[in-house]
Design an enzyme around this catalytic site. Structure first.
Site, mmCIF file in Angstrom:
data_model
loop_
_atom_site.group_PDB
_atom_site.id
_atom_site.type_symbol
_atom_site.label_atom_id
_atom_site.label_comp_id
_atom_site.label_asym_id
_atom_site.label_seq_id
_atom_site.Cartn_x
_atom_site.Cartn_y
_atom_site.Cartn_z
ATOM 1 N N ASP A 293 0.448 -1.559 0.276
ATOM 2 C CA ASP A 293 -0.364 0.118 0.128
ATOM 3 C C ASP A 293 1.395 1.236 -0.052
ATOM 4 O O ASP A 293 1.634 1.021 0.298
ATOM 5 C CB ASP A 293 -0.926 0.129 1.635
ATOM 6 N N GLY B 263 4.131 1.615 -1.725
ATOM 7 C CA GLY B 263 4.190 1.863 -3.046
ATOM 8 C C GLY B 263 2.497 2.302 -4.190
ATOM 9 O O GLY B 263 1.826 2.204 -2.540
ATOM 10 N N ASP B 264 2.331 2.987 -4.881
ATOM 11 C CA ASP B 264 1.242 2.869 -5.713
ATOM 12 C C ASP B 264 0.662 2.196 -6.496
ATOM 13 O O ASP B 264 1.304 1.644 -7.829
ATOM 14 C CB ASP B 264 2.063 4.494 -6.174
ATOM 15 N N PHE B 265 0.001 0.965 -6.478
ATOM 16 C CA PHE B 265 -0.670 0.212 -7.711
ATOM 17 C C PHE B 265 -1.634 0.983 -8.678
ATOM 18 O O PHE B 265 -1.344 -0.257 -9.674
ATOM 19 C CB PHE B 265 -1.806 -0.674 -6.527
ATOM 20 N N HIS C 262 -13.984 -1.474 -6.549
ATOM 21 C CA HIS C 262 -15.057 -0.907 -6.548
ATOM 22 C C HIS C 262 -14.842 0.889 -6.308
ATOM 23 O O HIS C 262 -15.653 1.079 -6.499
ATOM 24 C CB HIS C 262 -16.383 -1.690 -5.630
#
Length: 346
Positions: free
Chosen positions: A209, A235-237, A255
């Site tokens: 995350d 990290g940034d997904f 969602h």
């Protein structure tokens, strides 16, 4: 006039129950917000004692408490001035802030944020625009939460608590025998990874995350004594590659995003998995007939309230996106209540 299904007289009771349902909802949310159930978890209290602890007026005191009795959230001996109130069993487990099973964080957020936003559902349906803080120039929900360490910690614990039952059901019910590693994308406090590790001794997990979440996840793993089996990776997904793993999970992540972003995340998972690897999405999956999982459908309405493009989806919707990404098959694994896991195999 007769109904066609049960040959019973038409009855307006369901219409009234749902139409006035906000009465019951707001009564429960108010009690949670005032920590009523946490006080009662310590010992039963009289109405006067509750009045003093919560700072309530005499008027409607017993109407409020006895409504909670009638709704099944409280138990009571005596009546009015002679009454002694205590928590119902489920309330005592899930709405006492001092217990790890507490799920009230999501209810607190519902009371303090969502309840007023939903008053603008009609406007959202007509405009397709979010009705949350961004409507009046505020920061998007995730940006605001991640900028405030206190809010972030409360949010992470709230989301982890409300999903705990589903994470446990998945950790115990999914067949991990052919897998050794798992990466939970958007893993927040690491609760899913922790449950998988605790229930499957051969598994090593990674919770992934944004950097501000890492200290919370590391703290949780220390509490669970899992630092050697659950890695915390930041990290940034959307901008970073997913860590390689045999199983990739996402709990209530897809969602939040529109179709193109959903495709991006599913494609990135495909690239990070080996042949035979599994992508597991844990959400309130809407039934394919779109007529049974009312909670899943209302969650999708909530995504309209909260996000620019987010929506919930059916297993068939997921199957289409997964097959487009290259996955060979998908299945559905029911978890608890309205929640399921949809699983894609590479």
């Amino acid at each position: 006039m007769k109904t066609t299904t049960q040959n019973q007289p038409a009855n307006p009771s369901k219409i009234m129950q749902i139409g006035m349902g906000f009465w019951a909802s707001k009564t429960l949310l108010t009690a949670v917000n005032m920590n009523l159930f946490t006080h009662l978890a310590e010992k039963p209290l009289s109405g006067k004692e509750i009045q003093s602890k919560l700072g309530l007026h005499t008027r409607s005191l017993y109407d409020f408490l006895d409504t909670l009795v009638a709704l099944g959230f409280l138990k009571r001996t005596g009546i009015k001035e002679t009454a002694l109130y205590s928590n119902a069993d489920d309330t005592n487990i899930f709405l006492d802030k001092n217990k790890p099973s507490y799920i009230g964080g999501i209810l607190e957020m519902s009371n303090n944020r969502l309840f007023s936003f939903w008053n603008n559902l009609e406007e959202g349906l007509k405009t397709g625009l979010p009705q949350c803080e961004t409507k009046n120039g505020g920061k998007p929900i995730f940006e605001a939460i991640y900028a405030d360490p206190k809010k972030l910690k409360e949010f992470v614990h709230a989301m982890g608590g409300v999903q705990m039952g589903n994470f446990i059901a998945f950790a115990k019910g999914f067949d991990f025998s052919n897998y050794k590693t798992l990466c939970d994308i958007g893993g927040a406090g690491g609760n899913l990874s922790a449950q998988v590790a605790m229930n499957n001794q051969h598994m090593h997990c990674t919770t992934f995350d944004l950097p501000p979440v890492a200290p919370i996840a590391k703290e949780n793993m220390a509490i669970f004594n899992l630092n050697d089996r659950v890695s915390v990776v930041s990290g940034d997904f959307f901008t970073d590659d997913f860590p390689k793993a045999d199983v990739i999970t996402m709990g209530n992540v897809l969602h939040d995003w529109g179709k193109d972003d959903k495709k991006t995340l599913i494609n990135k998972a495909y690239q990070a998995l080996p042949n035979g690897g599994a992508l597991v999405i844990i959400e309130n999956i809407i039934d394919d007939t779109r007529s049974e999982n009312a909670f899943g459908l209302m969650m999708s309405l909530n995504m309209m309230i909260e996000t620019p493009e987010g929506y919930d989806f059916t297993a068939s919707d997921f199957d289409e996106l997964a097959k487009e990404a290259g996955f060979k098959s998908t299945t559905v694994m029911p978890l608890t209540g309205p929640t399921s896991a949809v699983i894609a195999i590479k």
